[in-house]
Design a protein around this motif. Structure first.
Motif, short mmCIF file in Angstrom:
data_model
loop_
_atom_site.label_atom_id
_atom_site.label_comp_id
_atom_site.label_asym_id
_atom_site.label_seq_id
_atom_site.Cartn_x
_atom_site.Cartn_y
_atom_site.Cartn_z
N LYS A 211 25.11 17.48 11.80
CA LYS A 211 25.16 18.60 10.87
C LYS A 211 24.34 18.29 9.63
N LEU A 212 23.57 19.25 9.19
CA LEU A 212 22.82 19.09 7.95
C LEU A 212 23.79 19.01 6.78
N TRP A 213 23.53 18.10 5.87
CA TRP A 213 24.34 18.04 4.65
C TRP A 213 23.49 17.50 3.52
N ILE A 214 23.86 17.87 2.31
CA ILE A 214 23.05 17.54 1.15
C ILE A 214 23.82 16.62 0.23
N ASP A 215 23.10 15.73 -0.43
CA ASP A 215 23.72 14.79 -1.36
C ASP A 215 22.83 14.66 -2.59
N GLN A 216 23.47 14.32 -3.71
CA GLN A 216 22.76 14.07 -4.96
C GLN A 216 22.89 12.58 -5.29
N SER A 217 21.85 11.99 -5.83
CA SER A 217 21.91 10.56 -6.13
C SER A 217 20.99 10.26 -7.30
N GLY A 218 21.29 9.14 -7.97
CA GLY A 218 20.44 8.70 -9.07
C GLY A 218 21.17 8.71 -10.40
N ASP A 219 20.51 8.20 -11.41
CA ASP A 219 21.06 8.11 -12.75
C ASP A 219 20.26 9.01 -13.68
N ILE A 220 20.95 9.74 -14.53
CA ILE A 220 20.28 10.54 -15.55
C ILE A 220 20.84 10.16 -16.91
N GLU A 221 19.98 10.24 -17.90
CA GLU A 221 20.38 9.94 -19.27
C GLU A 221 20.19 11.18 -20.13
N ILE A 222 21.24 11.61 -20.80
CA ILE A 222 21.18 12.74 -21.72
C ILE A 222 21.12 12.18 -23.13
N VAL A 223 20.12 12.59 -23.89
CA VAL A 223 19.91 12.06 -25.24
C VAL A 223 19.94 13.20 -26.25
#
Length: 663
Positions: free
Chosen positions: A439-451
């Motif tokens: 089954k197709l499925w989506i994921d989010q990954s990584g680091d973000i910095e809010i300044v």
């Protein structure tokens, strides 16, 4: 004899130092490098084993030469000892004898060590050969098993479709890519599972809980975190308390609550994309069967669905509290993607999309496609509650065979007029898994910095990638909010598809070093407060591309919009109405029209300039967006398209004479 012995000794020394020993060391280090990635095929494996065998032969030859010349040296010394020589020379000969004896002892020790090494190397090389051969056979077997599974999967799907009780508009078939929710079902991750390690310079933390028996694991920012405990204390600011419980009042303008159900079109994604591995996704001609009836400009506008978080943040007197709401808003934009594995339409160059919702949402939004290769969209939104948001997003995407990576490039700016707080962050990477099997499925990954560039407050947010072998919860998001001095004030936790919470830190202290020598920070916090919770999907959403209430209204026909608005795009409208064959024909017509317009612009290249390269084509394209202009961002030091004004004035006058004919 003396000269010959010296020459042979020098030859041995040269051979051993520059030949066999150095080569053996070099090959040994190279073998270590290759141990992490097994040989690609059988020929490479045999080549590696052959090189190892040759180096073992070199070492054995070196061993034999040392033994031979050592024995010759001993015989020469014994012959000298039997000669009649003066006493003074006898003393010197005695010293030479002693040194020769030491050399003999050392050489014998080295020869014995070399012999032992050779025996061990020969024994273990056979073991390594058998192990490598076994791993190769297992790999071939695994590939055959996966191929069989793919065939069985297709057979089962066909049998399931033809069986009794199969609905007319299936929403959860494998071919249509219903999302696999790891919380309810087992994930079908395979050997391509990606693992993302925390950054080495990140600060790990542990939060201590005392009020609940449930152990939670949390990670903050770029860090790896341990067990979270919560302590009892006073409530967080009233602005943060219940921030997500904003009533969704009735709208003055009645919006549609449904669209035509998605037709049951069967199409094999792999059959189309198998020859496109490694290519830019935007350059692959795709039928509308893989799309949803929204453009990328409309998907970008969906980021504003939880705008009430920013409306709430306007009233925050504390910049770190405001940061918590901004972080929750940045995470909320991903909640619409959890089931949305279909691809949005690539906008035509010059295509626009407006969202004029001042009455019910208190905001206006405008998007324009400012570049086609690479695909880039500029977005500007302002709210009557006192904030504005702008961004230029370029989508970089690659098809990797078993998954598709989508990397949005560009900075997002958010400014609050009253306080002057100016926040900047970037989007994380989205990955669509199981393109071939499952089954197709989506994921989010990584680091973000809010300044916050006014106060220098920061929030490190980590999207934890899901893995079948991980103990972490699926779609987990964690973060830490710190002030300009680096002092942590809030811990964030939750998931990008459900909700986000924040906990105020009342005390922090270093923990004892762990077994790997890393030291974490222990945070004592107040009880968690809900920042944001996802709205439930509309009824029958599974047959309407899993659209949210806002998404259902984005392509609703509206009068007074610019002639370049996405709502007027014919292929997208035909697809929404369920006429996919006609939509594919219309899509080809629009794409050819766009290519013709580009060729006409390229004809104005300066004489003598070559327009054959992509860089030259981009430079000489000559296209200038209508509503956005390129400026240097003083904060990021990058050039980006920024709204220059005029759109809403043109709408009020209904003067669209400047708009190109793109549809």
């Amino acid at each position: 004899m003396k000269g010959r012995g010296c020459w042979e000794t020098a030859s041995v020394r040269s051979f051993c130092s520059s030949g066999c020993l150095n080569k053996f060391k070099k090959d040994d280090s190279g073998d270590d490098e290759e141990s992490s990635t097994s040989p690609a095929d059988k020929s490479e494996l045999q080549h590696t084993l052959k090189n190892l065998s040759l180096k073992l032969d070199d070492l054995s030859t070196c061993n034999d030469l040392i033994a031979k010349h050592g024995a010759a040296l001993q015989r020469s010394l014994n012959e000298l000892d039997s000669l009649k020589i003066p006493s003074e020379s006898g003393e010197k000969l005695k010293v030479v004898n002693e040194r020769a004896t030491l050399f003999r002892i050392t050489s014998n020790a080295m020869i014995n060590a070399c012999r032992d090494f050779l025996e061990l190397a020969e024994i273990h090389s056979r073991k390594w050969q058998r192990a490598l051969q076994y791993e190769q056979e297992q790999r071939v077997h695994l590939e055959e098993t996966i191929e069989q599974l793919a065939k069985q999967h297709n057979s089962l799907e066909r049998a399931f479709r033809s069986g009794p009780g199969w609905p007319a508009n299936p929403s959860k078939s494998f071919s249509e890519g219903s999302f696999l929710t790891p919380k309810g079902e087992d994930s079908e991750e395979d050997e391509d599972t990606e693992y993302f390690d925390a950054m080495e310079d990140s600060t790990s933390f542990i939060t201590v809980i005392t009020e609940t028996n449930e152990d939670r694991k949390d990670e903050g920012g770029n860090s790896t975190c341990g067990t979270v405990d919560w302590t009892t204390a006073d409530n967080v600011s009233e602005v943060l308390d219940g921030a997500s419980l904003v009533p969704r009042g009735s709208y003055k303008v009645k919006r549609r609550a449904r669209i035509p159900d998605k037709p049951n079109y069967s199409l094999n994604l792999w059959s189309i994309m198998k020859n496109c591995i490694g290519r830019e996704l935007s350059r692959i001609p795709m039928p509308v069967n893989f799309n949803e009836p929204l453009s990328m400009l409309q998907r970008l506008t969906e980021d504003l669905e939880y705008h009430h978080l920013l409306d709430k943040a306007v009233h925050c007197s504390s910049s770190v509290e405001q940061m918590c709401l901004v972080a929750a808003f940045s995470v909320s934009s991903y909640s619409t993607t959890v089931h949305r594995i279909a691809k949005p339409f690539n906008p035509m160059l010059g295509e626009t999309f407006e969202l004029d919702r001042l009455e019910d949402m208190g905001l206006r939004s405008l998007c324009e496609q400012v570049s086609h290769h690479p695909p880039s969209a500029a977005h500007y939104a302002f709210s009557k509650h006192g904030w504005s948001l702008w961004q230029e997003i370029t989508i970089a995407s690659k098809f990797r065979g078993k998954y598709i990576s989508i990397m949005p490039l560009g900075a997002i700016h958010l400014e609050f007029q009253a306080s002057g707080n100016h926040y900047v962050w970037r989007k994380s990477t989205s990955t669509v898994h199981n393109i071939i099997v499952g089954k197709l499925w989506i994921d989010q990954s990584g680091d973000i910095e809010i300044v916050n560039h006014k106060t220098n407050d920061r929030c490190q947010v980590k999207f934890v990638p899901y893995s079948y072998f991980s103990k972490e919860a699926a779609r987990k998001v964690t973060g830490v909010v710190s002030d300009s001095q680096g002092k942590a004030h809030y811990v964030l936790s939750g998931s990008w598809d459900e909700q986000m919470e924040c906990s105020k830190i009342v005390q922090s202290s270093p923990s004892s070093p762990s077994s790997d020598g890393k030291q974490k920070t222990v945070y004592q916090t107040l009880p968690a407060k809900l920042l944001w919770r996802k709205y439930p999907l509309p009824e029958n959403a599974e047959n309407m591309y899993y659209f949210s209430e806002l998404a259902l209204t984005l392509n609703e026909p509206e009068s007074g919009v610019a002639p370049t608005d996405s709502r007027l795009r014919p292929d997208q409208r035909l697809m929404e109405e369920g006429r996919w064959d006609q939509a594919n024909t219309e899509k080809q017509r629009l794409e050819e029209k766009q290519r013709l317009s580009r060729r006409r612009r390229l004809e104005i290249c300066a004489p003598g300039r070559s327009c054959g390269t992509e860089e030259a084509e981009k430079e000489s394209d000559g296209y200038v967006p209508l509503w956005f202009e390129k400026r240097l961002d003083p904060l990021t030091r990058e050039t980006a398209y920024v709204y220059k004004g005029g759109y809403w004035e043109s709408k009020e006058k209904q003067d669209w004479h400047m708009c190109p004919n793109i549809f």
